[in-house]
Scaffold this motif. Structure first.
Motif, PDB file in Angstrom:
ATOM      1  N   HIS A  88       0.844  -1.196   0.000  1.00 21.50           N
ATOM      2  CA  HIS A  88       0.000   0.000   0.000  1.00 21.50           C
ATOM      3  C   HIS A  88       0.883   1.250   0.000  1.00 21.50           C
ATOM      4  CE1 HIS A  88      -3.610  -2.416   0.636  1.00 21.50           C
ATOM      5  NE2 HIS A  88      -2.953  -3.049   1.583  1.00 21.50           N
ATOM      6  N   PHE A  89       1.838   1.258  -0.924  1.00 24.79           N
ATOM      7  CA  PHE A  89       2.804   2.351  -0.988  1.00 24.79           C
ATOM      8  C   PHE A  89       2.138   3.694  -1.243  1.00 24.79           C
ATOM      9  CE2 PHE A  89       5.888   5.001  -3.307  1.00 24.79           C
ATOM     10  CZ  PHE A  89       6.923   5.026  -2.381  1.00 24.79           C
ATOM     11  N   GLU A  90       1.000   3.695  -1.936  1.00 21.25           N
ATOM     12  CA  GLU A  90       0.326   4.964  -2.247  1.00 21.25           C
ATOM     13  C   GLU A  90      -0.115   5.697  -0.988  1.00 21.25           C
ATOM     14  OE1 GLU A  90      -3.056   2.115  -1.714  1.00 21.25           O
ATOM     15  OE2 GLU A  90      -1.005   2.037  -2.502  1.00 21.25           O
ATOM     16  N   ILE A  91      -0.345   4.969   0.117  1.00 23.83           N
ATOM     17  CA  ILE A  91      -0.742   5.591   1.379  1.00 23.83           C
ATOM     18  C   ILE A  91       0.451   6.282   2.031  1.00 23.83           C
ATOM     19  CG2 ILE A  91      -1.675   5.155   3.686  1.00 23.83           C
ATOM     20  CD1 ILE A  91      -3.186   2.781   2.552  1.00 23.83           C
ATOM     21  N   LEU A  92       1.627   5.667   1.933  1.00 25.76           N
ATOM     22  CA  LEU A  92       2.822   6.205   2.590  1.00 25.76           C
ATOM     23  C   LEU A  92       3.478   7.332   1.804  1.00 25.76           C
ATOM     24  CD1 LEU A  92       4.730   5.834   5.029  1.00 25.76           C
ATOM     25  CD2 LEU A  92       6.091   4.288   3.599  1.00 25.76           C
ATOM     26  N   TYR A  93       3.277   7.354   0.490  1.00 34.00           N
ATOM     27  CA  TYR A  93       4.017   8.281  -0.375  1.00 34.00           C
ATOM     28  C   TYR A  93       3.923   9.744   0.057  1.00 34.00           C
ATOM     29  CZ  TYR A  93       5.314  10.944  -4.521  1.00 34.00           C
ATOM     30  OH  TYR A  93       5.883  11.853  -5.372  1.00 34.00           O
ATOM     31  N   PRO A  94       2.743  10.292   0.424  1.00 30.53           N
ATOM     32  CA  PRO A  94       2.702  11.705   0.831  1.00 30.53           C
ATOM     33  C   PRO A  94       3.580  12.014   2.030  1.00 30.53           C
ATOM     34  CG  PRO A  94       0.495  10.895   0.365  1.00 30.53           C
ATOM     35  CD  PRO A  94       1.397   9.692   0.376  1.00 30.53           C
ATOM     36  N   ALA A  95       3.717  11.067   2.967  1.00 28.15           N
ATOM     37  CA  ALA A  95       4.573  11.300   4.135  1.00 28.15           C
ATOM     38  C   ALA A  95       6.037  11.017   3.822  1.00 28.15           C
ATOM     39  CB  ALA A  95       4.117  10.424   5.307  1.00 28.15           C
ATOM     40  N   LEU A  96       6.271  10.058   2.926  1.00 22.80           N
ATOM     41  CA  LEU A  96       7.638   9.675   2.592  1.00 22.80           C
ATOM     42  C   LEU A  96       8.299  10.703   1.686  1.00 22.80           C
ATOM     43  CD1 LEU A  96       9.645   7.284   2.990  1.00 22.80           C
ATOM     44  CD2 LEU A  96       8.768   6.351   0.836  1.00 22.80           C
ATOM     45  N   LYS A  97       7.499  11.295   0.782  1.00 18.96           N
ATOM     46  CA  LYS A  97       7.997  12.317  -0.161  1.00 18.96           C
ATOM     47  C   LYS A  97       9.150  11.787  -1.012  1.00 18.96           C
ATOM     48  CE  LYS A  97       6.639  16.293   2.648  1.00 18.96           C
ATOM     49  NZ  LYS A  97       5.958  15.537   3.713  1.00 18.96           N
ATOM     50  N   ARG A  98       9.043  10.513  -1.359  1.00 18.83           N
ATOM     51  CA  ARG A  98      10.063   9.871  -2.206  1.00 18.83           C
ATOM     52  C   ARG A  98       9.399   8.703  -2.900  1.00 18.83           C
ATOM     53  NH1 ARG A  98      13.160   5.616  -3.297  1.00 18.83           N
ATOM     54  NH2 ARG A  98      15.402   5.496  -2.951  1.00 18.83           N
ATOM     55  N   ASN A  99       9.566   8.597  -4.210  1.00 11.70           N
ATOM     56  CA  ASN A  99       8.943   7.499  -4.943  1.00 11.70           C
ATOM     57  C   ASN A  99       9.735   6.212  -4.736  1.00 11.70           C
ATOM     58  OD1 ASN A  99       7.118   6.184  -6.599  1.00 11.70           O
ATOM     59  ND2 ASN A  99       7.223   7.717  -8.217  1.00 11.70           N
ATOM     60  N   PRO A 121       9.828   4.157 -11.680  1.00 10.08           N
ATOM     61  CA  PRO A 121       9.499   5.575 -11.824  1.00 10.08           C
ATOM     62  C   PRO A 121      10.743   6.450 -11.959  1.00 10.08           C
ATOM     63  CG  PRO A 121       8.366   4.581  -9.941  1.00 10.08           C
ATOM     64  CD  PRO A 121       9.411   3.614 -10.383  1.00 10.08           C
ATOM     65  N   SER A 122      10.596   7.507 -12.752  1.00 15.52           N
ATOM     66  CA  SER A 122      11.630   8.532 -12.837  1.00 15.52           C
ATOM     67  C   SER A 122      11.217   9.703 -11.952  1.00 15.52           C
ATOM     68  CB  SER A 122      11.790   9.003 -14.289  1.00 15.52           C
ATOM     69  OG  SER A 122      10.670   9.797 -14.668  1.00 15.52           O
ATOM     70  N   LEU A 123      11.948  10.796 -12.033  1.00 12.65           N
ATOM     71  CA  LEU A 123      11.618  11.997 -11.270  1.00 12.65           C
ATOM     72  C   LEU A 123      10.212  12.495 -11.594  1.00 12.65           C
ATOM     73  CD1 LEU A 123      12.570  14.326  -9.397  1.00 12.65           C
ATOM     74  CD2 LEU A 123      13.450  15.477 -11.438  1.00 12.65           C
ATOM     75  N   PHE A 124       9.737  12.216 -12.817  1.00 15.68           N
ATOM     76  CA  PHE A 124       8.443  12.720 -13.265  1.00 15.68           C
ATOM     77  C   PHE A 124       7.347  11.648 -13.247  1.00 15.68           C
ATOM     78  CE2 PHE A 124      11.809  15.207 -15.311  1.00 15.68           C
ATOM     79  CZ  PHE A 124      11.489  16.474 -14.836  1.00 15.68           C
ATOM     80  N   GLY A 125       7.590  10.561 -12.546  1.00 16.38           N
ATOM     81  CA  GLY A 125       6.550   9.545 -12.415  1.00 16.38           C
ATOM     82  C   GLY A 125       6.831   8.297 -13.234  1.00 16.38           C
ATOM     83  N   PRO A 126       5.843   7.391 -13.279  1.00 17.67           N
ATOM     84  CA  PRO A 126       4.485   7.553 -12.749  1.00 17.67           C
ATOM     85  C   PRO A 126       4.441   7.580 -11.225  1.00 17.67           C
ATOM     86  CG  PRO A 126       4.802   5.320 -13.538  1.00 17.67           C
ATOM     87  CD  PRO A 126       6.026   6.084 -13.936  1.00 17.67           C
ATOM     88  N   LEU A 127       3.488   8.325 -10.703  1.00 15.87           N
ATOM     89  CA  LEU A 127       3.317   8.450  -9.263  1.00 15.87           C
ATOM     90  C   LEU A 127       2.432   7.331  -8.731  1.00 15.87           C
ATOM     91  CD1 LEU A 127       2.816  12.319  -8.923  1.00 15.87           C
ATOM     92  CD2 LEU A 127       4.921  10.988  -8.596  1.00 15.87           C
ATOM     93  N   PRO A 128       2.536   7.022  -7.446  1.00 14.66           N
ATOM     94  CA  PRO A 128       1.752   5.912  -6.872  1.00 14.66           C
ATOM     95  C   PRO A 128       0.251   6.038  -7.086  1.00 14.66           C
ATOM     96  CG  PRO A 128       3.480   6.571  -5.355  1.00 14.66           C
ATOM     97  CD  PRO A 128       3.507   7.567  -6.472  1.00 14.66           C
TER      98      PRO A 128
END
Length: 309
Positions: free
Chosen positions: A129-140, A156-163
Motif C-alpha cells: 500500500h505504498f500509495e498511502i505512505l508516499y505523501p509522508a515519505l515524499k520519495r517514490n 518511476p523517474s523523477l516525473f513519475g508515474p506516481l503511486p
C-alpha cells in the motif's frame, strides 16, 4: 552506487496478466525479481486492493521474507522495521511493512522515518500500500508494482508515474479479474461431468482461456446458457479452505479462493466465444470466455486482446 542496465533505463512499464492461483502468482513474482529488480533498489512499492495477491507476489519475489500480517498492535509495534536499531549485528537486510495495517497504530510520519532510516543504511524495504505512505515519505519507490486485472511493473523517474496513478489503474481493473476468475470456475462447474481432454489455463483481457490438447466434444452454446442460468440465480461464492471454494452448496477445487466476486450475479457481461479456436503453434484448441463486454454484438474475437495506450 548506481546500477545501469538498458532494460531498466529504457523501460517505462510492463504489463502481465495477473495469475489466478497462488503458485502462479509466486512464480510471476520470481520472474519479476529476475527481470526488473535492481540489486541496489532500496524501496519496493506494492499497490493493490485487498485480496489482489500482494502477499503471494512478495513471497515469490523475496522467498523467506519476514512479514507482519497480524492486525494486532503488539505485532505491529514490534515488527523489525520499527526496531531496526535494537537488533544489532543480526538486523535483517530486507524489511516489510503493510502500511494500511500499520497506520492504525503508528503515525505515517513515523513509518516514513523508519523507512528512510533503514534505506540510509543500504537496506531494502518492501512497502505494501505504498500509495498511502508516499505523501509522508515524499520519495517514490525504486520499483513500483501494481496488482489489478494485470500486474503493472514500472521503474518511476523523477516525473513519475506516481503511486496514485498506479493505484487508480489497478483498483478500477481488479473487478474484471475477479469476475473472470469466477466465470472460469463456473465454466469448470458446468463441464465437470463431461469427459474432456487435458488442458492448461492462460490469460485473456477481461476474460479467461482454457487450452485443450484435443478438440473437446461439448456444445459451447449449451455451456454458455448453463453459466448464464447460474449467474441469474445469484449463488454465493465463498472460500472453503486454502484451495477450494463453494458455489452455492457445491464445493470445488480452486487455487485462488479469495479472487472471486461475492456471488454469481455480480458477473457482468459474460459470454463464451462460440468457436474452438485452433492454436497451431502449440497444437491446442482454445475455449475463451469474456466478462464486462457492454457491446458483445460489435466485438470481434480477434480484437479481444487489443492494446490500448
Amino acid at each position: 552506487m548506481i546500477y545501469n542496465n538498458v532494460r531498466h533505463e529504457c523501460n517505462l512499464y510492463n504489463f502481465f496478466f495477473a495469475p489466478r492461483g497462488n503458485l502462479r502468482m509466486m512464480e510471476l513474482g520470481m520472474k519479476i525479481t529476475q527481470m526488473y529488480l535492481n540489486p541496489f533498489d532500496k524501496i519496493i512499492g506494492i499497490i493493490g486492493a485487498k485480496d489482489s495477491g500482494k502477499s503471494m507476489l512478495i513471497r515469490g519475489m523475496f522467498p523467506g521474507i519476514q512479514t507482519v500480517e497480524e492486525d494486532d498492535e503488539f505485532e505491529v509495534l514490534n515488527m523489525p522495521l520499527l526496531n531496526a536499531e535494537d537488533v544489532g549485528f543480526y538486523t535483517p537486510k530486507t524489511f516489510h511493512v503493510d502500511v494500511r495495517m500499520a497506520k492504525k497504530y503508528v503515525p505515517l510520519e513515523e513509518i516514513a522515518r523508519a523507512v528512510l532510516d533503514v534505506t540510509a543504511q543500504n537496506k531494502r524495504v518492501i512497502v505494501e500500500h505504498f500509495e498511502i505512505l508516499y505523501p509522508a515519505l515524499k520519495r517514490n519507490a525504486d520499483l513500483l508494482i501494481g496488482l489489478g486485472e494485470e500486474v503493472l511493473v514500472t521503474r518511476p523517474s523523477l516525473f513519475g508515474p506516481l503511486p496514485d496513478n498506479i493505484a487508480d489503474i489497478v483498483f478500477k481493473s481488479l473487478i474484471y479479474r475477479k469476475m473472470a476468475h469466477s466465470a472460469e470456475d463456473l465454466f469448470g462447474y458446468c463441464v465437470k461431468d463431461i469427459e474432456r481432454p487435458s488442458y492448461t489455463r492462460s490469460g485473456l483481457k477481461h476474460g479467461f482461456m482454457i487450452n485443450y490438447r484435443e478438440k473437446p466434444n461439448f456444445d459451447l452454446y449449451e455451456i454458455e446458457e448453463k453459466i448464464q442460468d447460474i449467474i441469474r440465480q445469484d449463488l454465493p461464492i465463498v472460500p472453503s479452505g486454502e484451495e477450494s471454494i463453494k458455489i452455492g452448496d457445491y464445493e470445488m477445487h480452486c487455487t485462488g479462493p479469495l479472487m472471486h466476486v461475492e456471488s454469481t450475479g455480480k458477473i457482468e457481461g459474460f459470454s463464451l466465444v462460440k468457436e474452438f479456436y485452433y492454436e497451431p503453434r502449440f497444437n491446442e484448441y482454445v475455449v475463451a470466455g469474456v466478462v464486462g463486454q457492454k457491446d458483445k454484438q460489435k466485438e470481434k474475437d480477434e480484437e479481444i486482446n487489443v492494446i490500448e495506450v
